[in-house]
Structure formats: C-alpha cells, structure tokens
Scaffold this motif. Structure first.
Motif, short mmCIF file in Angstrom:
data_model
loop_
_atom_site.label_atom_id
_atom_site.label_comp_id
_atom_site.label_asym_id
_atom_site.label_seq_id
_atom_site.Cartn_x
_atom_site.Cartn_y
_atom_site.Cartn_z
N GLY A 39 0.81 -1.21 0.00
CA GLY A 39 0.00 0.00 0.00
C GLY A 39 0.85 1.26 0.00
N MET A 40 0.32 2.31 -0.63
CA MET A 40 1.02 3.59 -0.71
C MET A 40 0.48 4.61 0.28
N THR A 41 -0.51 4.23 1.07
CA THR A 41 -1.11 5.16 2.01
C THR A 41 -1.69 4.37 3.18
N GLY A 42 -2.08 5.10 4.24
CA GLY A 42 -2.78 4.46 5.34
C GLY A 42 -1.91 3.63 6.26
N TYR A 43 -0.66 4.07 6.50
CA TYR A 43 0.21 3.21 7.31
C TYR A 43 -0.29 3.05 8.74
N GLN A 44 -1.01 4.03 9.29
CA GLN A 44 -1.51 3.89 10.65
C GLN A 44 -2.55 2.78 10.74
N GLU A 45 -3.49 2.76 9.79
CA GLU A 45 -4.50 1.70 9.78
C GLU A 45 -3.86 0.32 9.59
N VAL A 46 -2.84 0.28 8.74
CA VAL A 46 -2.19 -1.00 8.44
C VAL A 46 -1.49 -1.56 9.67
N THR A 48 -2.02 -1.13 12.71
CA THR A 48 -2.93 -1.46 13.82
C THR A 48 -3.99 -2.47 13.43
N ASP A 49 -3.83 -3.09 12.27
CA ASP A 49 -4.73 -4.16 11.83
C ASP A 49 -4.37 -5.44 12.59
N PRO A 50 -5.30 -6.02 13.38
CA PRO A 50 -4.98 -7.23 14.14
C PRO A 50 -4.57 -8.42 13.28
N SER A 51 -4.87 -8.38 11.98
CA SER A 51 -4.45 -9.47 11.11
C SER A 51 -2.93 -9.57 11.00
N TYR A 52 -2.20 -8.52 11.42
CA TYR A 52 -0.74 -8.55 11.41
C TYR A 52 -0.15 -9.00 12.75
N PHE A 53 -0.99 -9.39 13.68
CA PHE A 53 -0.49 -9.78 15.00
C PHE A 53 0.52 -10.92 14.85
N GLY A 54 1.67 -10.77 15.51
CA GLY A 54 2.72 -11.79 15.44
C GLY A 54 3.67 -11.63 14.27
N GLN A 55 3.53 -10.54 13.49
CA GLN A 55 4.34 -10.37 12.29
C GLN A 55 5.15 -9.08 12.34
N ILE A 56 6.26 -9.09 11.64
CA ILE A 56 7.08 -7.89 11.42
C ILE A 56 6.80 -7.41 10.01
N LEU A 57 6.39 -6.17 9.89
CA LEU A 57 5.85 -5.66 8.62
C LEU A 57 6.87 -4.79 7.90
N THR A 58 7.02 -5.06 6.60
CA THR A 58 7.84 -4.23 5.71
C THR A 58 6.92 -3.46 4.77
N PHE A 59 7.11 -2.15 4.69
CA PHE A 59 6.38 -1.35 3.71
C PHE A 59 7.20 -1.24 2.43
N THR A 60 6.57 -1.52 1.29
CA THR A 60 7.28 -1.33 0.02
C THR A 60 7.29 0.14 -0.37
N TYR A 61 6.28 0.91 0.06
CA TYR A 61 6.31 2.35 -0.20
C TYR A 61 7.44 2.96 0.63
N PRO A 62 8.33 3.75 0.03
CA PRO A 62 9.59 4.10 0.71
C PRO A 62 9.48 5.13 1.82
N GLU A 63 8.51 6.04 1.77
CA GLU A 63 8.48 7.15 2.73
C GLU A 63 7.36 6.92 3.74
N ILE A 64 7.73 6.65 4.98
CA ILE A 64 6.76 6.36 6.03
C ILE A 64 7.00 7.29 7.22
N GLY A 65 5.91 7.80 7.79
CA GLY A 65 6.01 8.65 8.97
C GLY A 65 5.73 10.11 8.70
N ASN A 66 5.59 10.50 7.44
CA ASN A 66 5.49 11.92 7.10
C ASN A 66 4.18 12.56 7.52
#
Length: 379
Positions: A39-46, A48-66
């Motif tokens: 995804g290119m947007t919505g990193y906060q929702e991503v 905090t999605d419980p479906s990621y529980f137990g996982q370490i997440l990599t974003f392919t979109y390069p700029e995160i936190g802005n």
C-alpha cells in the motif's frame, strides 16, 4: 539523508540474510514472520490491523512517517511486532497529526528499522516466501540471532485469533466519520437490524461500516458458542478478519458448522472469517508463499472486477470445496486464488478481502449492502 536515531540496528532472516540499518521506535529485539505490504497510504491503519499480530511488517512504499499519527484512525489496540521501512520521516506534517510515528512506536513498545533496501528484502520474500526473522537494536551476533529465530514458532499451526479477540461482549455504536461514506437511503425498517459479530481480530472500520449500513452490532469473543449467538436473536451474523492459521481456529470452525447447518440467519465472513467458512464447509486451507497484503488486489469473475484491500497469508483450496453446495464468486485475478464464495441454497457468503477498505478503494462496499438486503428479506 539525516539519520537522527541509533545506527547498528539490523534485520536477520531465518536464511541468514542480514540487513543493516538504523533503529527508531522502541529499542531491543523482536521476532516474527517477516511480511510486506504494497500500500502507498494508510500506514496507521495498516500497522494497527490485528491481522498482522505476530508479524514484522515491511512497507514497500519508501516514505513512512510523514503524516505522523492521530488518535482516530487506529484500527485496534493490537499492533505489528516490528516495522521495517526504507525512509523514516521524523518531520511529520498533517493537520490531524498529534504525535510522531517514532513516539507512537515507543509508546506501544514496537521496534522499528529504517535505512534498509526494502526492494531487495521484498525480492527475497517473493522468491523464498515469507519467513521468520528478527530486528534488533542490540549487539546480538549472527549466531545468537539465528538461534533465537530457530526457536520462534512457525505461522503454520498458530491460533493467534484467540490472543486478539475481545474477552467480553460489547455493543458498537460508532458510525463512519466521513459524510461521503454514510449510507444514504433508509433500510426500510424502524428497528435497526441486529448483527452478532464474531471477533477473530476485528477492525474498528468494519464495525463502523456495519453501523453506517443501519445495523446494531454486538461483538462476541472468538470462542462463542452456537447458543451464545442464537441467544441474542440476531438478524445477521458476521465473521471477522484476524491473524494466524485458520485451520487452528477450532472454536470458530465448529461455530460456523453449526450456524451453516442451522442455515436460517444470513451470514457474512471476511478474510479469516472467509477461510473459516471454507473449512466449516469441508474445505482445506494452505499457506501462500508470501501472502496478499496491500490495497490494489484485483478480484472478480465474469468481467466484473473490483480493486480490493487484502491482508492474509492463507487461502482456501478450491478443489476441496463441493460445487454442489458452494459457488466460488470471486477470484484473486493476480494468482486465481479463491477470493469469494457463497452457499447455493442458504443466505451465507464470504470474501477473502477487507470490504470496508480502511485503507483502500471503496469498490467492495456493496457487500455490506448485500448483507443488509439478505436480512431485510427475512424481517
């Protein structure tokens, strides 16, 4: 690029591949399955999605936190175990921002890593499949890291939904905040339709959409029984998304079997709930090489295509389903995996994706309308 945080942080994969970078967020070491989201947007929702529980997440979109973090858009209190990004922006700027992503990670004890080549990492995961790994800001040598990883559980066989599910029943009354997303027409009944939602790791936005479509929503734990559900006299039953291996969610599978056999109440399942329906119908599930995680997955059949938001690592084997009672309604058009099904003689259907699309496109919102229509036919 300015690197304001600690260097000498690293990612170690179970195959021994190591990436060096910079630490942000909490300090320490965290282990989990390494996965990626396109995804290119919505990193906060991503995150905090419980479906990621137990996982370490990599974003392919390069700029995160802005755009920082606000206090409205989190989908739950359950978060990823770690976060890997190419560029972390500590200069957050958005009219809704209340704290920086860095501070939010610290507050939630989530370890972050940035400054790594996420393109190379994703290529490894696509070629070799998702694998366990760790990120650390401590001085762990490679041998000690690999030993830690070797002792971490594999995602196959993990029932994580029971760890993120609610422990107590509760009513949800919030609706979608944005006016363009509010359902315009009246549902045609003075009394709200009553939904029982089984929480395997449900997202706030899904509950909001159900309320926006004229429903009163009672959320029950994942271990709820057939009697617990019917005792609340629901007009419809919703099986939510969630993390982990669907074949291990025996409480949910047994509940779905009982409710499907009963067959009088409309049922709608998404993501993990969709997989649970498939298992309850006698099907089998299997682990995908690197899963579907992003906002741009095309799904459909018969020249009808919708762009969907997805987050899952398992799929239903289509050859394990009986075509006498089950119709496959949607395929993921990238790899032809099962993305939707319905029963031919009962008001029960499911999809593999997240139709509330938070974040993501709104192509699939009609599924809530279909669910409401099934209930209204029986009111």
């Amino acid at each position: 690029m300015n690197h304001p945080f600690k260097k000498n942080a690293k990612l170690v994969l179970s195959n021994g591949t190591t990436f060096s970078g910079y630490s942000f967020g909490a300090v320490g070491t965290t282990l989990g399955e390494i996965v990626f989201n396109t995804g290119m947007t919505g990193y906060q929702e991503v995150i905090t999605d419980p479906s990621y529980f137990g996982q370490i997440l990599t974003f392919t979109y390069p700029e995160i936190g802005n755009t920082g973090i606000n206090f409205e858009d989190s989908e739950s209190d359950n978060c990823v175990k770690g976060l890997i990004v190419r560029n972390y922006s500590n200069n957050n700027s958005n009219w809704r921002s209340q704290i920086s992503l860095n501070q939010w990670l610290i507050d939630n004890n989530i370890i972050g890593l940035y400054g790594v080549d996420t393109r190379a990492l994703v290529k490894i995961l696509r070629s070799n499949g998702s694998m366990n790994g760790l990120i650390t800001s401590e001085n762990n040598n490679l041998d000690s890291c690999l030993k830690l990883i070797s002792n971490a559980p594999d995602m196959n066989g993990l029932n994580l939904s029971r760890e993120v599910s609610t422990k107590n029943n509760y009513f949800w009354k919030e609706t979608t905040k944005t006016s363009f997303d509010i359902r315009k027409k009246d549902i045609g009944t003075k009394n709200k339709l009553k939904i029982v939602a089984i929480d395997f790791g449900i997202k706030k936005s899904i509950l909001n959409r159900l309320v926006s479509h004229g429903c009163e929503v009672l959320v029950l734990p994942s271990h709820s029984s057939f009697e617990d559900v019917l005792g609340n006299n629901p007009d419809g039953i919703f099986f939510s998304n969630g993390p982990g291996d669907p074949s291990t969610v025996l409480d949910g599978i047994n509940l779905a079997k009982s409710l499907i056999n009963y067959g009088k109440i409309p049922m709608f399942g998404i993501c993990l709930g969709h997989q649970i329906f498939g298992l309850a119908l006698g099907g089998e599930t299997y682990k995908l090489p690197f899963g579907h995680r992003g906002l741009n997955h095309p799904c459909g059949m018969n020249n009808n295509v919708e762009i969907t938001s997805q987050n899952h690592g398992f799929a239903i084997d289509p050859n394990s389903l009986s075509n006498e009672i089950v119709e496959i309604t949607h395929l993921n058009l990238n790899d032809k995996t099962v993305a939707g099904l319905k029963l031919k003689n009962k008001p029960i259907f499911s999809v593999q994706y997240h139709p509330e699309a938070s974040p993501g496109p709104h192509d699939s919102d009609y599924l809530f309308e279909n669910f409401v229509s099934l209930m209204l036919e029986r009111c």
